[in-house]
Design an enzyme around this catalytic site. Structure first.
Site, PDB file in Angstrom:
ATOM      1  N   CYS A  75       0.810  -1.222   0.000  1.00  0.00           N
ATOM      2  CA  CYS A  75       0.000   0.000   0.000  1.00  0.00           C
ATOM      3  C   CYS A  75       0.841   1.269   0.000  1.00  0.00           C
ATOM      4  O   CYS A  75       0.402   2.300  -0.500  1.00  0.00           O
ATOM      5  CB  CYS A  75      -0.946  -0.009   1.207  1.00  0.00           C
ATOM      6  N   GLU A  76       2.031   1.201   0.550  1.00  0.00           N
ATOM      7  CA  GLU A  76       2.873   2.391   0.624  1.00  0.00           C
ATOM      8  C   GLU A  76       3.619   2.658  -0.683  1.00  0.00           C
ATOM      9  O   GLU A  76       3.718   3.804  -1.120  1.00  0.00           O
ATOM     10  CB  GLU A  76       3.899   2.247   1.763  1.00  0.00           C
ATOM     11  N   SER A  77       4.175   1.608  -1.292  1.00  0.00           N
ATOM     12  CA  SER A  77       5.074   1.827  -2.433  1.00  0.00           C
ATOM     13  C   SER A  77       4.833   0.911  -3.618  1.00  0.00           C
ATOM     14  O   SER A  77       5.522   1.042  -4.634  1.00  0.00           O
ATOM     15  CB  SER A  77       6.525   1.640  -1.981  1.00  0.00           C
ATOM     16  N   TYR A 179      -6.641   4.581   4.078  1.00  0.00           N
ATOM     17  CA  TYR A 179      -5.390   3.830   4.221  1.00  0.00           C
ATOM     18  C   TYR A 179      -5.613   2.575   5.058  1.00  0.00           C
ATOM     19  O   TYR A 179      -5.145   1.486   4.698  1.00  0.00           O
ATOM     20  CB  TYR A 179      -4.337   4.729   4.874  1.00  0.00           C
TER      21      TYR A 179
END
Length: 204
Positions: A75-77, A179
């Site tokens: 989810c971040e990168s 998120y």
């Protein structure tokens, strides 16, 4: 003539309305089919894994779930080790340089082995990201609180909790709510896809 044209336009309009629904149904069907094949194509496309040894070692060192680490990375990168954000977060787990330096100062990461200025290195980034997850885990009481704090900051989440709030119901930021949903879905996907552990992925 006009009546015939109107009928033709009416049929076209119905098709235009139907096409997005068909496309959505097709997409959901494809995702469901892929998700139902956790050991083959579905796993590789929806829940990829790299740097398995680094993830397992750092997760064990800091007492966090490797599946959660993978969900955060996804989810971040999207598994891009050189990803950067407008806020200055770097690498696979989008670690802020100041956070990395703080983790070294607190003794949670060995600064002689892991350079806080080398966050584009996957193993280094994973070490700092896992250390931060471990720190959050020590100070918060649920996975939902940990994930929300990874996005919004521990002080912000503790502020919501101190005011009597409950996570996720009382998350004040739309970005953090979204998120948390994304990471939770990814976390569940990794748990389903690698029931015997991430070593299932080490042969790819």
């Amino acid at each position: 003539m006009a009546r015939r044209r109107a009928r033709r336009e009416g049929r076209l309009l119905r098709w235009y309305r139907l096409l997005p629904l068909l496309a959505l149904a097709g997409t959901l069907g494809l995702c469901g089919a892929l998700d139902a094949a956790p050991t083959t194509l579905g796993r590789q496309l929806l829940y990829p894994v790299s740097d398995v040894a680094a993830i397992e070692a750092s997760a064990a060192r800091h007492g966090v779930d490797p599946d959660l680490v993978c969900a955060v990375i996804k989810c971040e990168s999207s598994w891009n080790p050189t990803a950067t954000s407008s806020a200055g977060a770097i690498g696979l787990m989008q670690v802020m340089p100041d956070t990395a330096r703080s983790l070294v100062e607190m003794g949670l990461v060995d600064g002689s082995a892991w350079d806080a200025d080398n966050l584009t290195d996957p193993s280094t980034n994973i070490e700092f990201g896992c250390a931060y997850l471990g720190y959050l885990q020590e100070h918060l009481s649920s996975t939902e609180e940990i994930v929300a704090a990874y996005n919004a900051g521990i002080g912000t989440v503790q502020g919501w909790l101190d005011e009597g709030g409950v996570i996720p119901d009382d998350i004040a930021f739309a970005e953090t709510r979204a998120y948390l949903q994304k990471v939770t879905l990814a976390y569940e996907g990794y748990q389903r896809s690698y029931p015997s552990g991430l070593t299932d992925a080490s042969d790819r």
